[in-house]
Design a protein around this motif. Structure first.
Motif, PDB file in Angstrom:
ATOM      1  N   ALA A 167       0.831  -1.206   0.000  1.00 26.81           N
ATOM      2  CA  ALA A 167       0.000   0.000   0.000  1.00 26.81           C
ATOM      3  C   ALA A 167       0.865   1.255   0.000  1.00 26.81           C
ATOM      4  O   ALA A 167       0.587   2.229  -0.724  1.00 26.81           O
ATOM      5  N   GLY A 168       1.951   1.228   0.788  1.00 26.18           N
ATOM      6  CA  GLY A 168       2.865   2.363   0.821  1.00 26.18           C
ATOM      7  C   GLY A 168       3.523   2.608  -0.526  1.00 26.18           C
ATOM      8  O   GLY A 168       3.680   3.767  -0.961  1.00 26.18           O
ATOM      9  N   ALA A 169       3.900   1.533  -1.211  1.00 22.13           N
ATOM     10  CA  ALA A 169       4.552   1.661  -2.522  1.00 22.13           C
ATOM     11  C   ALA A 169       3.605   2.277  -3.544  1.00 22.13           C
ATOM     12  O   ALA A 169       3.990   3.155  -4.334  1.00 22.13           O
ATOM     13  N   VAL A 170       2.340   1.828  -3.538  1.00 27.26           N
ATOM     14  CA  VAL A 170       1.348   2.328  -4.496  1.00 27.26           C
ATOM     15  C   VAL A 170       1.102   3.823  -4.282  1.00 27.26           C
ATOM     16  O   VAL A 170       1.124   4.617  -5.236  1.00 27.26           O
ATOM     17  N   ILE A 171       0.873   4.219  -3.023  1.00 20.04           N
ATOM     18  CA  ILE A 171       0.586   5.632  -2.732  1.00 20.04           C
ATOM     19  C   ILE A 171       1.808   6.508  -3.014  1.00 20.04           C
ATOM     20  O   ILE A 171       1.698   7.608  -3.575  1.00 20.04           O
ATOM     21  N   SER A 172       3.007   6.032  -2.636  1.00 15.73           N
ATOM     22  CA  SER A 172       4.226   6.822  -2.862  1.00 15.73           C
ATOM     23  C   SER A 172       4.453   7.064  -4.352  1.00 15.73           C
ATOM     24  O   SER A 172       4.786   8.178  -4.776  1.00 15.73           O
ATOM     25  N   ALA A 173       4.282   6.014  -5.154  1.00 15.21           N
ATOM     26  CA  ALA A 173       4.522   6.141  -6.594  1.00 15.21           C
ATOM     27  C   ALA A 173       3.492   7.051  -7.261  1.00 15.21           C
ATOM     28  O   ALA A 173       3.790   7.698  -8.269  1.00 15.21           O
ATOM     29  N   ALA A 174       2.294   7.108  -6.687  1.00  8.84           N
ATOM     30  CA  ALA A 174       1.218   7.916  -7.283  1.00  8.84           C
ATOM     31  C   ALA A 174       1.159   9.332  -6.713  1.00  8.84           C
ATOM     32  O   ALA A 174       0.284  10.117  -7.092  1.00  8.84           O
ATOM     33  N   SER A 175       2.072   9.692  -5.816  1.00  5.71           N
ATOM     34  CA  SER A 175       1.987  10.962  -5.086  1.00  5.71           C
ATOM     35  C   SER A 175       2.000  12.179  -6.010  1.00  5.71           C
ATOM     36  O   SER A 175       2.811  12.278  -6.922  1.00  5.71           O
ATOM     37  N   GLU A 176       1.074  13.087  -5.710  1.00  8.56           N
ATOM     38  CA  GLU A 176       1.033  14.379  -6.401  1.00  8.56           C
ATOM     39  C   GLU A 176       1.244  15.524  -5.426  1.00  8.56           C
ATOM     40  O   GLU A 176       1.480  16.650  -5.833  1.00  8.56           O
ATOM     41  N   HIS A 177       1.133  15.223  -4.132  1.00 10.75           N
ATOM     42  CA  HIS A 177       1.272  16.242  -3.097  1.00 10.75           C
ATOM     43  C   HIS A 177       2.153  15.693  -1.976  1.00 10.75           C
ATOM     44  O   HIS A 177       2.290  14.482  -1.819  1.00 10.75           O
ATOM     45  N   LYS A 178       2.710  16.600  -1.179  1.00  8.05           N
ATOM     46  CA  LYS A 178       3.581  16.172  -0.083  1.00  8.05           C
ATOM     47  C   LYS A 178       2.848  15.276   0.898  1.00  8.05           C
ATOM     48  O   LYS A 178       3.418  14.322   1.431  1.00  8.05           O
ATOM     49  N   TRP A 179       1.578  15.572   1.164  1.00  4.02           N
ATOM     50  CA  TRP A 179       0.843  14.774   2.151  1.00  4.02           C
ATOM     51  C   TRP A 179       0.710  13.326   1.683  1.00  4.02           C
ATOM     52  O   TRP A 179       0.771  12.403   2.492  1.00  4.02           O
ATOM     53  N   MET A 180       0.551  13.132   0.361  1.00  7.33           N
ATOM     54  CA  MET A 180       0.486  11.760  -0.168  1.00  7.33           C
ATOM     55  C   MET A 180       1.828  11.059   0.019  1.00  7.33           C
ATOM     56  O   MET A 180       1.892   9.871   0.369  1.00  7.33           O
ATOM     57  N   LEU A 181       2.885  11.818  -0.195  1.00  4.63           N
ATOM     58  CA  LEU A 181       4.233  11.279  -0.033  1.00  4.63           C
ATOM     59  C   LEU A 181       4.449  10.816   1.406  1.00  4.63           C
ATOM     60  O   LEU A 181       4.971   9.718   1.652  1.00  4.63           O
ATOM     61  N   ILE A 182       4.012  11.632   2.363  1.00  4.75           N
ATOM     62  CA  ILE A 182       4.195  11.294   3.780  1.00  4.75           C
ATOM     63  C   ILE A 182       3.293  10.128   4.183  1.00  4.75           C
ATOM     64  O   ILE A 182       3.722   9.237   4.940  1.00  4.75           O
ATOM     65  N   VAL A 183       2.053  10.085   3.682  1.00  7.45           N
ATOM     66  CA  VAL A 183       1.166   8.950   3.972  1.00  7.45           C
ATOM     67  C   VAL A 183       1.788   7.653   3.461  1.00  7.45           C
ATOM     68  O   VAL A 183       1.776   6.617   4.141  1.00  7.45           O
ATOM     69  N   GLY A 184       2.349   7.717   2.246  1.00 10.29           N
ATOM     70  CA  GLY A 184       3.029   6.543   1.694  1.00 10.29           C
ATOM     71  C   GLY A 184       4.185   6.103   2.570  1.00 10.29           C
ATOM     72  O   GLY A 184       4.368   4.901   2.823  1.00 10.29           O
ATOM     73  N   ARG A 185       4.942   7.073   3.068  1.00  8.01           N
ATOM     74  CA  ARG A 185       6.076   6.752   3.940  1.00  8.01           C
ATOM     75  C   ARG A 185       5.588   6.128   5.257  1.00  8.01           C
ATOM     76  O   ARG A 185       6.223   5.205   5.780  1.00  8.01           O
ATOM     77  N   ILE A 186       4.489   6.629   5.779  1.00  9.61           N
ATOM     78  CA  ILE A 186       3.951   6.083   7.034  1.00  9.61           C
ATOM     79  C   ILE A 186       3.530   4.628   6.842  1.00  9.61           C
ATOM     80  O   ILE A 186       3.810   3.763   7.675  1.00  9.61           O
TER      81      ILE A 186
END
Length: 489
Positions: A113-132
């Motif tokens: 789930a983290g990999a999918v969200i990180s790769a699809a990130s368009e905003h910093k908050w998505m990037l941080i959610v992916g990292r979490i």
């Protein structure tokens, strides 16, 4: 089928497949360690999420040591480890209540789930959610996989089998460095490919969950004695497991009497393994290894390498990291834990001091190292990584996984994992700022810690080679320092 008989156990294809599939949890962790630094140095990534850092990077006269100093950029790396810190305690509960295998399964799902969200990130908050989410996966995986490997390994191979976790961590770092090298010129979405490919080792771990058995100790601990005995026969490759089965049952019966394992860790008899587990993790981070592994491309750019050269240098150190871990697999059950830790302290100290001296005299705030000195620094970084890879890297996970008794094993190891994640996040969050403020002196800072940890091993870490996992109490009772914890028994 080729087998090796030893201590009433055989090494079978099934047993080895259990080790390998579980060790993919290490590959997952290592890939993330390696990928973060490379992605942090990619122009497309910086331009999208950290334009201020990108602007500083463009100024050739900017201070060499400070151009990447940005708290949000460091949060991109460190947020994963803060998440892993918290999740490791939930993983401990899951590990005890549900078993090792289901907890490993959950680790892989969170990581995907983290990999999918990180790769699809368009905003910093998505990037941080992916990292979490990555962090939750790491917390669950790092809590469970070393325990799984220790519990399924025969005593004479326990060190080597457990070090497969660290071996796969180093392979993950190396693969991440290769991926970063390949994607650095894939504009504008190379960073997405790098982050998205983190799903691959997690998928392998997910598949592995349908192959591996839960550990005999975990099954018996949860009252599934017959399944535990069957699992023991499978992981030992023999039918005659009665003696070991009775030992595990006795340990589990004793463990069941402990209603609050975390509270039990505060008793004097739990102090030796707890202190060693926590401080091994602290010292593992204060060797400076993750500072180098997270930010190897950034570090080499600081020393004057161009972007491609920096990534290539990181690939070289990653290859050294993998190769040297094989030394540990070979030596840990022959040479022992203490000798490897102390030898590495000497080698790491020399390497760090030499790097610090070279940079102090030759790398000013502007300008670069000449080619010869830059090459020497890469070689010194390799000798440093080499010694860490056969000592503090794998043994930092092995020793805590083999020293706690059954009743506090998952709780005690949760403290080890959470301490590792806490200090990993501190280093990840602080390193680029420390590099800016301390410049070359940062290598002297880590050298001082290496001296302290060498003294810690000399006086407080006993040899655990060949000691049965449920017979470790005898080691503490005969140790000149730790025996005081048992004087009232």
């Amino acid at each position: 089928m080729s087998t090796i008989e030893a201590n009433n156990s055989k090494i079978t294809v099934y047993v080895v497949s259990c080790w390998i599939f579980a060790a993919f949890g290490g590959l997952m962790f290592g890939y993330d360690i390696g990928i973060s630094g490379g992605v942090s140095g990619m122009d497309d990534f910086l331009l999208k999420f950290f334009p201020n850092v990108y602007e500083r990077k463009l100024h050739a006269k900017e201070n060499n040591y400070c151009k990447y100093d940005d708290q949000l950029l460091q949060l991109f790396t460190s947020s994963l480890y803060l998440s892993a810190l918290v999740s490791s305690f939930f993983a401990s509960k899951a590990c005890s209540a549900l078993g090792r295998r289901p907890t490993i399964f959950m680790a892989s799902v969170f990581f995907i789930a983290g990999a999918v969200i990180s790769a699809a990130s368009e905003h910093k908050w998505m990037l941080i959610v992916g990292r979490i989410l990555f962090g939750v996966g790491v917390g669950f995986g790092n809590e469970t996989v070393p325990l799984f490997l220790t519990e399924v390994a025969p005593i004479q191979l326990r060190g080597a089998v457990n070090i497969m976790f660290q071996l796969f961590v180093t392979i993950g770092i190396f693969i991440a460095n290769l991926v970063n090298y390949a994607t650095s010129n894939m504009h504008p979405n190379g960073w997405r490919v790098s982050l998205g490919l983190a799903a691959v080792p997690a998928l392998m771990l997910l598949v592995g969950c349908f192959v591996i058995t839960d550990t005999p100790a975990s099954l018996i601990e949860r009252g599934k004695d017959e399944q535990g005995k069957a699992a023991l026969k499978k992981v030992r490759g023999v039918d005659d497991v009665e003696v070991e089965f009775k030992e595990i049952v006795a340990a589990c019966e004793q463990a069941k009497a402990v209603k609050h394992p975390f509270r039990n860790l505060m008793k004097s008899a739990s102090i030796p393994p707890l202190v060693i587990a926590i401080f091994l993790q602290v010292f593992q981070q204060f060797t400076g290894i993750n500072a180098i592994m997270f930010y190897a491309p950034v570090l080499f750019q600081t020393m004057g390498f161009k972007s491609d050269g920096a990534l290539l240098s990181a690939v070289i150190t990653g290859l050294v990291n993998v190769g040297s871990t094989f030394v540990s697999i070979y030596a840990v059950d022959k040479v022992g834990r203490r000798k490897l830790l102390l030898q590495a302290c000497c080698q790491m100290l020399i390497s760090q001091l030499a790097i610090g001296i070279i940079l102090s005299f030759s790398l000013k705030e502007t300008g670069t190292l000449d080619r010869t000195l830059a090459t020497v620094v890469v070689i010194l970084v390799c000798t440093y990584v080499m010694s860490f890879a056969w000592s503090w890297g794998p043994l930092g996970w092995l020793i805590p996984s083999e020293t706690f008794p059954m009743e506090t094993r998952t709780a005690g190891f949760a403290f080890a994992v959470s301490t590792n994640m806490l200090f990993t996040s501190i280093i990840a969050q602080a390193f680029l700022t420390m590099l800016c403020k301390m410049q070359a002196n940062i290598f002297f800072f880590f050298s001082g810690w290496i001296v302290v940890m060498g003294l810690f091993v000399v006086f407080l870490v006993p040899e655990t080679k060949g000691v049965p996992i449920d017979g470790m109490v005898d080691v503490w009772k005969s140790h000149p320092v730790w025996k005081r914890c048992f004087k009232n028994e």
